[in-house]
Design a protein around this motif. Structure first.
Motif, PDB file in Angstrom:
ATOM      1  N   LYS A   1      58.134  38.562  52.080  1.00  0.00           N
ATOM      2  CA  LYS A   1      57.969  39.488  50.953  1.00  0.00           C
ATOM      3  C   LYS A   1      56.623  39.326  50.250  1.00  0.00           C
ATOM      4  N   GLN A   2      55.796  38.429  50.743  1.00  0.00           N
ATOM      5  CA  GLN A   2      54.471  38.248  50.162  1.00  0.00           C
ATOM      6  C   GLN A   2      53.552  39.370  50.623  1.00  0.00           C
ATOM      7  N   HIS A   3      52.742  39.841  49.691  1.00  0.00           N
ATOM      8  CA  HIS A   3      51.857  40.974  49.973  1.00  0.00           C
ATOM      9  C   HIS A   3      50.433  40.443  50.110  1.00  0.00           C
ATOM     10  N   ALA A   4      49.922  40.430  51.345  1.00  0.00           N
ATOM     11  CA  ALA A   4      48.627  39.818  51.625  1.00  0.00           C
ATOM     12  C   ALA A   4      47.487  40.421  50.801  1.00  0.00           C
ATOM     13  N   PRO A   5      47.387  41.732  50.636  1.00  0.00           N
ATOM     14  CA  PRO A   5      46.299  42.284  49.820  1.00  0.00           C
ATOM     15  C   PRO A   5      46.353  41.813  48.366  1.00  0.00           C
ATOM     16  N   TRP A   6      47.564  41.655  47.838  1.00  0.00           N
ATOM     17  CA  TRP A   6      47.705  41.161  46.464  1.00  0.00           C
ATOM     18  C   TRP A   6      47.251  39.708  46.364  1.00  0.00           C
ATOM     19  N   LEU A   7      47.652  38.884  47.327  1.00  0.00           N
ATOM     20  CA  LEU A   7      47.221  37.489  47.328  1.00  0.00           C
ATOM     21  C   LEU A   7      45.701  37.391  47.440  1.00  0.00           C
ATOM     22  N   GLU A   8      45.116  38.219  48.268  1.00  0.00           N
ATOM     23  CA  GLU A   8      43.656  38.216  48.421  1.00  0.00           C
ATOM     24  C   GLU A   8      42.973  38.619  47.118  1.00  0.00           C
ATOM     25  N   ARG A   9      43.549  39.604  46.438  1.00  0.00           N
ATOM     26  CA  ARG A   9      42.971  40.037  45.173  1.00  0.00           C
ATOM     27  C   ARG A   9      43.018  38.913  44.146  1.00  0.00           C
ATOM     28  N   VAL A  10      44.153  38.233  44.029  1.00  0.00           N
ATOM     29  CA  VAL A  10      44.285  37.160  43.045  1.00  0.00           C
ATOM     30  C   VAL A  10      43.347  36.009  43.390  1.00  0.00           C
ATOM     31  N   GLN A  11      43.233  35.682  44.681  1.00  0.00           N
ATOM     32  CA  GLN A  11      42.311  34.632  45.097  1.00  0.00           C
ATOM     33  C   GLN A  11      40.869  34.996  44.723  1.00  0.00           C
ATOM     34  N   THR A  12      40.506  36.270  44.894  1.00  0.00           N
ATOM     35  CA  THR A  12      39.169  36.721  44.522  1.00  0.00           C
ATOM     36  C   THR A  12      38.948  36.591  43.022  1.00  0.00           C
ATOM     37  N   GLN A  13      39.961  36.923  42.238  1.00  0.00           N
ATOM     38  CA  GLN A  13      39.859  36.783  40.784  1.00  0.00           C
ATOM     39  C   GLN A  13      39.700  35.316  40.387  1.00  0.00           C
ATOM     40  N   LEU A  14      40.452  34.447  41.043  1.00  0.00           N
ATOM     41  CA  LEU A  14      40.355  33.017  40.762  1.00  0.00           C
ATOM     42  C   LEU A  14      38.948  32.505  41.081  1.00  0.00           C
ATOM     43  N   THR A  15      38.456  32.845  42.261  1.00  0.00           N
ATOM     44  CA  THR A  15      37.121  32.409  42.660  1.00  0.00           C
ATOM     45  C   THR A  15      36.056  32.957  41.716  1.00  0.00           C
ATOM     46  N   SER A  16      36.216  34.201  41.302  1.00  0.00           N
ATOM     47  CA  SER A  16      35.237  34.814  40.391  1.00  0.00           C
ATOM     48  C   SER A  16      35.224  34.117  39.042  1.00  0.00           C
ATOM     49  N   ALA A  17      36.389  33.708  38.565  1.00  0.00           N
ATOM     50  CA  ALA A  17      36.443  32.983  37.288  1.00  0.00           C
ATOM     51  C   ALA A  17      35.677  31.672  37.385  1.00  0.00           C
ATOM     52  N   TYR A  18      35.889  30.944  38.474  1.00  0.00           N
ATOM     53  CA  TYR A  18      35.178  29.674  38.629  1.00  0.00           C
ATOM     54  C   TYR A  18      33.696  29.884  38.938  1.00  0.00           C
ATOM     55  N   ASP A  19      33.337  30.960  39.634  1.00  0.00           N
ATOM     56  CA  ASP A  19      31.924  31.277  39.839  1.00  0.00           C
ATOM     57  C   ASP A  19      31.225  31.471  38.487  1.00  0.00           C
ATOM     58  N   THR A  20      31.864  32.223  37.613  1.00  0.00           N
ATOM     59  CA  THR A  20      31.295  32.462  36.284  1.00  0.00           C
ATOM     60  C   THR A  20      31.152  31.171  35.504  1.00  0.00           C
ATOM     61  N   LEU A  21      32.200  30.352  35.516  1.00  0.00           N
ATOM     62  CA  LEU A  21      32.154  29.090  34.779  1.00  0.00           C
ATOM     63  C   LEU A  21      31.103  28.144  35.344  1.00  0.00           C
ATOM     64  N   GLU A  22      30.977  28.086  36.656  1.00  0.00           N
ATOM     65  CA  GLU A  22      29.979  27.211  37.262  1.00  0.00           C
ATOM     66  C   GLU A  22      28.575  27.599  36.791  1.00  0.00           C
ATOM     67  N   GLY A  23      28.308  28.891  36.777  1.00  0.00           N
ATOM     68  CA  GLY A  23      27.005  29.342  36.305  1.00  0.00           C
ATOM     69  C   GLY A  23      26.778  28.996  34.845  1.00  0.00           C
ATOM     70  N   ASP A  24      27.795  29.190  34.033  1.00  0.00           N
ATOM     71  CA  ASP A  24      27.669  28.894  32.604  1.00  0.00           C
ATOM     72  C   ASP A  24      27.491  27.400  32.354  1.00  0.00           C
ATOM     73  N   VAL A  25      28.307  26.589  33.013  1.00  0.00           N
ATOM     74  CA  VAL A  25      28.225  25.141  32.811  1.00  0.00           C
ATOM     75  C   VAL A  25      26.870  24.612  33.294  1.00  0.00           C
ATOM     76  N   THR A  26      26.377  25.160  34.370  1.00  0.00           N
ATOM     77  CA  THR A  26      25.061  24.750  34.875  1.00  0.00           C
ATOM     78  C   THR A  26      23.968  25.060  33.854  1.00  0.00           C
ATOM     79  N   LYS A  27      24.014  26.250  33.256  1.00  0.00           N
ATOM     80  CA  LYS A  27      23.012  26.641  32.261  1.00  0.00           C
ATOM     81  C   LYS A  27      23.099  25.773  31.007  1.00  0.00           C
ATOM     82  N   LEU A  28      24.300  25.310  30.666  1.00  0.00           N
ATOM     83  CA  LEU A  28      24.498  24.511  29.448  1.00  0.00           C
ATOM     84  C   LEU A  28      24.417  23.020  29.732  1.00  0.00           C
ATOM     85  N   GLY A  29      23.845  22.646  30.849  1.00  0.00           N
ATOM     86  CA  GLY A  29      23.904  21.259  31.315  1.00  0.00           C
ATOM     87  C   GLY A  29      22.995  20.282  30.623  1.00  0.00           C
TER      88      GLY A  29
END
Length: 206
Positions: A119-147
């Protein structure tokens, strides 16, 4: 004061760590929203973690609302959110993306562990994984700038540090391999510094 919920929830843990940093003694009750549903329902009918119970019996729910209240109970110079408007805006930006990472991690866990595979929907899982990765991409950039400083808002640990570190540790613990730590050196380093502090050690991820 009582804090209800399991430390494997990043939302519970960020409150527990914050209370330790604010030097606010509290009773922690490890009640699970899954294993102890009926017990939790007797405490809070919405069965929402964290649930905070103040000394007069007032209940607060939602970690951000709880932390806002606790911040107002201490002197301005001890608060975990900056009082300066531009600094506060930056702090809320970091906290927002960290909480988004927590939410997307939880969604992936629920989909992959609670929902039958057929019952798992692969496109939905892929979307959530992309959102998760994007959140950490943003944070990595911010933390690097504030280092340049030891912490994200200056010389002392504040709420952005707590929430970002808790979020990173949560994802790494509960979804190993979902987010490659080698791709996020600034976040991994921030997490390691924070997790070595007494406030974090006193609220271990269960």
């Amino acid at each position: 004061m009582q804090l209800i919920g399991m430390m494997d929830s990043p939302f519970v843990r960020r409150v527990a760590v914050s209370m330790a940093v604010l030097d606010m003694p509290f009773e922690h009750r490890s009640v699970s929203v899954f294993r102890h549903f009926d017990q939790f329902r007797h405490i809070n009918p919405t069965v929402k973690a964290p649930t905070f119970i103040d000394d007069d019996g007032t209940q607060l729910i939602d970690s951000t609302l709880i932390l806002d209240y606790l911040d107002q109970r201490v002197a301005p110079q001890a608060r975990l959110l900056p009082q300066d408007v531009p600094a506060r805006r930056r702090a809320l930006h970091l906290i927002g993306f960290a909480l988004a990472a927590c939410e997307k991690t939880v969604q992936l866990v629920y989909e992959q562990t609670l929902r039958p595979q057929e019952k798992q929907h692969a496109p939905w899982l892929e979307r959530v994984q992309t959102q998760l990765t994007s959140a950490y991409d943003t944070l990595e950039g911010d933390v690097t700038k504030l280092g340049s400083g030891p912490w994200l808002c200056g010389d002392r640990l504040m709420q952005p540090d707590i929430t970002v570190a808790v979020a990173w540790r949560f994802t790494q613990h509960i979804l190993p391999g979902a987010v490659d730590p080698g791709r996020y050196p600034a976040l991994a380093a921030l997490s390691a510094r924070a997790e070595a502090l007494p406030a974090f050690l006193g609220a271990p991820l269960e």
